[in-house]
Design an enzyme around this catalytic site. Structure first.
Site, PDB file in Angstrom:
ATOM      1  N   ASP A   1      17.879 -23.888  41.850  1.00 17.26           N
ATOM      2  CA  ASP A   1      17.328 -24.226  40.537  1.00 17.26           C
ATOM      3  C   ASP A   1      18.051 -23.505  39.401  1.00 17.26           C
ATOM      4  O   ASP A   1      18.100 -23.983  38.279  1.00 17.26           O
ATOM      5  CB  ASP A   1      15.837 -23.860  40.509  1.00 17.26           C
ATOM      6  CG  ASP A   1      15.227 -24.020  39.131  1.00 17.26           C
ATOM      7  OD1 ASP A   1      15.144 -25.167  38.663  1.00 17.26           O
ATOM      8  OD2 ASP A   1      14.840 -23.006  38.520  1.00 17.26           O
TER       9      ASP A   1
ATOM     10  N   LEU B   1      10.784 -24.594  32.885  1.00 17.76           N
ATOM     11  CA  LEU B   1      11.393 -25.285  31.747  1.00 17.76           C
ATOM     12  C   LEU B   1      12.919 -25.282  31.804  1.00 17.76           C
ATOM     13  O   LEU B   1      13.569 -25.757  30.874  1.00 17.76           O
ATOM     14  CB  LEU B   1      10.930 -24.624  30.436  1.00 17.76           C
ATOM     15  CG  LEU B   1       9.434 -24.737  30.130  1.00 17.76           C
ATOM     16  CD1 LEU B   1       9.091 -23.936  28.883  1.00 17.76           C
ATOM     17  CD2 LEU B   1       9.026 -26.193  29.948  1.00 17.76           C
ATOM     18  N   ARG B   2      13.483 -24.727  32.889  1.00 15.54           N
ATOM     19  CA  ARG B   2      14.938 -24.654  32.960  1.00 15.54           C
ATOM     20  C   ARG B   2      15.569 -26.053  32.938  1.00 15.54           C
ATOM     21  O   ARG B   2      16.607 -26.266  32.326  1.00 15.54           O
ATOM     22  CB  ARG B   2      15.365 -23.883  34.214  1.00 15.54           C
ATOM     23  CG  ARG B   2      16.836 -23.503  34.214  1.00 15.54           C
ATOM     24  CD  ARG B   2      17.194 -22.603  35.378  1.00 15.54           C
ATOM     25  NE  ARG B   2      16.782 -21.236  35.132  1.00 15.54           N
ATOM     26  CZ  ARG B   2      15.960 -20.538  35.907  1.00 15.54           C
ATOM     27  NH1 ARG B   2      15.432 -21.104  36.973  1.00 15.54           N
ATOM     28  NH2 ARG B   2      15.644 -19.296  35.626  1.00 15.54           N
ATOM     29  N   GLY B   3      14.938 -27.014  33.587  1.00 16.72           N
ATOM     30  CA  GLY B   3      15.463 -28.379  33.608  1.00 16.72           C
ATOM     31  C   GLY B   3      15.512 -28.988  32.216  1.00 16.72           C
ATOM     32  O   GLY B   3      16.496 -29.653  31.848  1.00 16.72           O
TER      33      GLY B   3
ATOM     34  N   VAL C   1      18.409 -27.139  30.185  1.00 17.17           N
ATOM     35  CA  VAL C   1      19.756 -27.511  30.633  1.00 17.17           C
ATOM     36  C   VAL C   1      20.093 -28.942  30.234  1.00 17.17           C
ATOM     37  O   VAL C   1      21.218 -29.235  29.795  1.00 17.17           O
ATOM     38  CB  VAL C   1      19.892 -27.326  32.159  1.00 17.17           C
ATOM     39  CG1 VAL C   1      21.192 -27.948  32.670  1.00 17.17           C
ATOM     40  CG2 VAL C   1      19.841 -25.851  32.529  1.00 17.17           C
TER      41      VAL C   1
END
Length: 348
Positions: A202, A283-285, A288
């Site tokens: 991830d 919230l990384r998706g 990015v």
């Protein structure tokens, strides 16, 4: 020494613009060198599909960087002057070097990666000194880990922490040092040999899947090109020199344009809706995908992100963040596109 220098000059990398197919991998690499804050790229695919060749080829497109002369951390003179602006008399010598491209071997130890005590100085001079590791050498460049899925998890953690924070901190036998480690982390591997843990996967910004070319005509073309390059690498370098230069300039222009590119809030809401419907953790998706879409727009000379920019990057940014369901009949990439089309009301 003279012989070694001559040998080095004759070593050519296969031109990036001559690589056939593998568009996902090439796009992910280009966007990451435009905006390293995307977070690197994980490239998974079959053996012998040109992963290492393509990764090494992207390094040749990058311009030289200015560093403080003989500095082991490739320090940026501009940053150094800002940190020491109170000392007006301070003078530094600089030099230009090729953008670093560091290979991290599978057998590397934590000391080799992070740095350790300089034993030679300790024995000869009786002084504690720091010997920089691979993270220092990779600063402001690329760090490539082949077969990253076979690397010890704690080393992968260290790499990802440094790539995310831009710093490497080392505490060794009375020495405490913190140095910049801003690099694009690129990992590659064969899924047959094992997957990374989801928590580690991830943290890679993008994930490209590489398949073996099935078209016999294209396969023959690839074979002929590789054999021809191995026989006359200098001629190949000249043949693709103009295309290489054009792509290099395009990347440099995109870097300059990047800070001016805007993305509308309604598009950001749609991106987050896709992530929510796909049940992406954290919230990384979202972050990015926003960054990658902005870099994609800059790459194509635009100052506003469009739906097309998002469509071209969203699978690369989200497919590895989905929870795997063994009962699913479609792969993760298809699922991302399906939800994207529903949310953005996008028709084929």
């Amino acid at each position: 020494m003279i012989l070694q220098n001559k040998i080095k000059k004759t070593i050519n990398s296969f031109p990036f613009t001559a690589i056939i197919g593998q568009d996902e991998m090439k796009l992910a690499l280009i966007l990451n060198v435009i905006d390293p804050k995307i977070g690197g790229v994980m490239i998974m695919g079959d053996r012998g599909t040109g992963k290492s060749t393509t990764i090494r080829a992207i390094a040749d497109l990058l311009p030289q960087i200015e560093i403080i002369k003989d500095d082991p951390f490739n320090s940026n003179p501009i940053d150094f002057k800002k940190e020491n602006e109170s000392n007006e008399k301070l003078k530094i010598s600089t030099e230009y070097i090729k953008t670093p491209m560091i290979d991290l071997p599978l057998g590397a130890t934590e000391d080799r990666v992070c740095g350790t005590i300089d034993i030679e100085k300790a024995l000869t001079e009786g002084k504690k000194a720091f010997e920089p590791g691979l993270l220092a050498k990779a600063n402001r460049g690329l760090l490539y880990v082949d077969e990253v899925n076979l690397l010890d998890d704690h080393l992968v953690d260290i790499l990802l922490d440094s790539a995310a924070s831009g710093w490497n901190t080392v505490e060794r036998e009375g020495i405490s040092i913190r140095h910049p480690a801003r690099f694009v982390l690129i990992g590659s591997g064969n899924p047959e040999e094992g997957e990374l843990r989801p928590q580690l996967l991830d943290r890679f910004g993008m994930h490209a899947e590489i398949k073996t070319v099935k078209d016999p005509i294209l396969r023959v073309k690839v074979v002929k090109d590789r054999i021809s390059f191995d026989m006359i690498p200098d001629a190949w370098t000249l043949l693709y020199e103009e295309q290489q230069k054009k792509l290099q300039n395009k990347i440099l222009e995109a870097r300059k344009l990047l800070p001016t590119v805007k993305i509308k809030e309604d598009l950001q809401i749609k991106i987050s809706e896709v992530c929510s419907r796909l049940d992406v953790d954290g919230l990384r998706g979202d972050i990015v995908t926003n960054r990658a879409a902005i870099a994609h727009a800059a790459y194509h000379g635009k100052t506003k992100v469009t739906i097309n920019d998002i469509q071209n990057v969203i699978t690369l940014c989200l497919r590895h963040r989905l929870r795997k369901d063994p009962l699913e009949s479609i792969d993760s990439g298809s699922k991302v596109i399906q939800i994207f089309q529903e949310v953005f009301e996008f028709l084929d």
